[in-house]
Design an enzyme around this catalytic site. Structure first.
Site, PDB file in Angstrom:
ATOM      1  N   TRP A  12       6.334  -8.477   4.556  1.00 23.35           N
ATOM      2  CA  TRP A  12       6.688  -9.753   3.493  1.00 23.35           C
ATOM      3  C   TRP A  12       5.530 -10.164   2.947  1.00 23.35           C
ATOM      4  O   TRP A  12       5.756 -11.141   2.172  1.00 23.35           O
ATOM      5  CB  TRP A  12       7.541 -10.455   4.536  1.00 23.35           C
ATOM      6  CG  TRP A  12       8.814 -10.115   4.984  1.00 23.35           C
ATOM      7  CD1 TRP A  12       9.536  -8.852   4.840  1.00 23.35           C
ATOM      8  CD2 TRP A  12       9.856 -10.702   5.776  1.00 23.35           C
ATOM      9  NE1 TRP A  12      10.745  -8.930   5.271  1.00 23.35           N
ATOM     10  CE2 TRP A  12      10.743  -9.886   5.945  1.00 23.35           C
ATOM     11  CE3 TRP A  12       9.574 -11.811   6.759  1.00 23.35           C
ATOM     12  CZ2 TRP A  12      11.896 -10.319   6.556  1.00 23.35           C
ATOM     13  CZ3 TRP A  12      10.613 -12.276   7.447  1.00 23.35           C
ATOM     14  CH2 TRP A  12      11.872 -11.522   7.399  1.00 23.35           C
ATOM     15  N   HIS A  47      -4.943  -3.782   5.064  1.00 19.77           N
ATOM     16  CA  HIS A  47      -4.402  -3.836   3.681  1.00 19.77           C
ATOM     17  C   HIS A  47      -4.996  -4.001   2.682  1.00 19.77           C
ATOM     18  O   HIS A  47      -5.980  -4.795   2.587  1.00 19.77           O
ATOM     19  CB  HIS A  47      -2.930  -4.778   3.796  1.00 19.77           C
ATOM     20  CG  HIS A  47      -2.171  -4.585   2.584  1.00 19.77           C
ATOM     21  ND1 HIS A  47      -2.320  -5.042   1.317  1.00 19.77           N
ATOM     22  CD2 HIS A  47      -0.898  -3.952   2.566  1.00 19.77           C
ATOM     23  CE1 HIS A  47      -1.374  -4.765   0.733  1.00 19.77           C
ATOM     24  NE2 HIS A  47      -0.535  -4.008   1.163  1.00 19.77           N
ATOM     25  N   GLU A  71      -1.667   3.643   0.858  1.00 16.99           N
ATOM     26  CA  GLU A  71      -1.100   2.613  -0.104  1.00 16.99           C
ATOM     27  C   GLU A  71      -2.224   2.735  -1.433  1.00 16.99           C
ATOM     28  O   GLU A  71      -3.101   1.911  -1.222  1.00 16.99           O
ATOM     29  CB  GLU A  71      -1.000   1.198   0.313  1.00 16.99           C
ATOM     30  CG  GLU A  71       0.015   1.029   1.417  1.00 16.99           C
ATOM     31  CD  GLU A  71       0.576  -0.415   1.475  1.00 16.99           C
ATOM     32  OE1 GLU A  71       1.559  -0.424   2.039  1.00 16.99           O
ATOM     33  OE2 GLU A  71      -0.292  -1.401   1.084  1.00 16.99           O
ATOM     34  N   SER A 125       5.111   0.662  -3.659  1.00 25.21           N
ATOM     35  CA  SER A 125       6.339   0.582  -4.284  1.00 25.21           C
ATOM     36  C   SER A 125       7.248   1.556  -3.749  1.00 25.21           C
ATOM     37  O   SER A 125       7.604   2.442  -4.720  1.00 25.21           O
ATOM     38  CB  SER A 125       6.317   0.290  -5.861  1.00 25.21           C
ATOM     39  OG  SER A 125       6.140  -1.113  -5.867  1.00 25.21           O
TER      40      SER A 125
HETATM   41  P1  13P Z   1       5.079  -3.359  -2.906  1.00 25.45           P
HETATM   42  O1  13P Z   1       6.365  -2.648  -2.148  1.00 25.45           O
HETATM   43  O2  13P Z   1       5.472  -4.721  -3.708  1.00 25.45           O
HETATM   44  O3  13P Z   1       4.608  -2.404  -4.110  1.00 25.45           O
HETATM   45  O4  13P Z   1       4.065  -3.829  -2.010  1.00 25.45           O
HETATM   46  C1  13P Z   1       3.545  -2.553  -1.450  1.00 25.45           C
HETATM   47  C2  13P Z   1       2.352  -2.805  -0.141  1.00 25.45           C
HETATM   48  O5  13P Z   1       1.503  -3.503  -0.385  1.00 25.45           O
HETATM   49  C3  13P Z   1       3.187  -2.649   0.910  1.00 25.45           C
HETATM   50  O6  13P Z   1       2.357  -3.082   2.028  1.00 25.45           O
END
Ligand code: 13P
Length: 253
Positions: free
Chosen positions: A6, A91, A161, A211
């Site tokens: 979130w 992250h 990611e 995403s």
């Molecule tokens: P989005 O799903 O908004 O691209 O973000 C991905 C994310 O950073 C999940 O940790």
């Protein structure tokens, strides 16, 4: 596993209405592990509401010590105490905004494991690194750096990611294609095999983040090395998070 990151969204009251709604939507999900990672301030509310449900709790960061004179930080024991099973570490937003390095992520991951909190370790290349053809080297180096000294990978989750694909809700930012993501996930699995062994590489969960949305979840999850998703913007509403969970459940039929 489908995990919701979130980020810095949701008050406790907003989290409460979200969870009331999501619990009903996902009550029949049995094969997919669902994890909600709210901000620290909503962890307590969400923990109480998901008791006796099929949803687990995770945090978005922690400090690598059990306790101490460290103003403003949260320890893994505190996260366990409030009901967390997981913690997202490294992250890209923490790396880029707060300068976290692989060494920091490694310290946190080792301390989390000591406290029996399972880390979801994020790795991923920037756009510049991708353009320079450096993706595979960056990924391997991040993995090695983050996993140093972790002898047992049981329960550790890796999230790929690609930084260039994280949208934060911006429709102009395009996610990786399922083929692009699969190629890197497969590479991640082989690096884990090099560091550990074949069994570890086969059993580790590798999530895709950057995403995952209702529109692309099924195609991403159909790839052999994509074991789930770490979802940002699409996890902020039960109506867009549910179809991703359903796609994960179907991909295992
Ligand atoms: P989005 O799903 O908004 O691209 O973000 C991905 C994310 O950073 C999940 O940790």
């Amino acid at each position: 596993m489908i995990a919701a990151n979130w980020k810095m969204h949701m008050t406790s009251a907003e989290a409460g209405s979200y969870v009331t709604d999501l619990i009903k939507r996902v009550k029949d999900i049995s094969r997919t592990e669902i994890v909600l990672c709210p901000p620290f301030t909503a962890l307590g509310t969400v923990d109480q509401m998901i008791a006796h449900s099929n949803i687990k709790l995770g945090a978005q960061n922690m400090y690598p010590a059990e306790k101490g004179a460290i103003t403003g930080e949260i320890s893994p024991l505190m996260l366990k105490d409030i009901g967390c099973s997981y913690v997202i570490l490294g992250h890209s937003e923490r790396r880029s905004i707060f300068g976290e390095t692989d060494e920091d992520v490694n310290k946190k991951a080792r301390m989390a494991m000591e406290c029996r909190l399972l880390p979801i370790i994020c790795i991923g290349e920037t756009l510049e690194q991708k353009k320079a053809g450096d993706t595979e080297r960056v990924i391997a180096s991040q993995l090695k750096g983050c996993l140093t000294g972790i002898g047992d990978m049981e329960g550790v989750v890796i999230a790929y990611e690609p930084v260039w694909a994280i949208s934060g809700g911006d429709p102009d930012i395009k996610p990786a294609t399922p083929e692009e993501a699969q190629k890197i996930h497969s590479r991640i699995r082989s690096v884990i095999q090099e560091i550990y062994d074949k069994d570890t590489a086969e059993s580790v969960l590798i999530l895709y983040g950057g995403s995952m949305k209702p529109e692309n979840a099924a195609d991403l999850l159909a790839q052999p090395d994509i074991d789930g998703g770490l979802v940002g913007s699409a996890s902020l509403k039960p109506e867009s998070f549910e179809p991703i969970i359903t796609a994960a459940e179907k991909s295992q039929e």
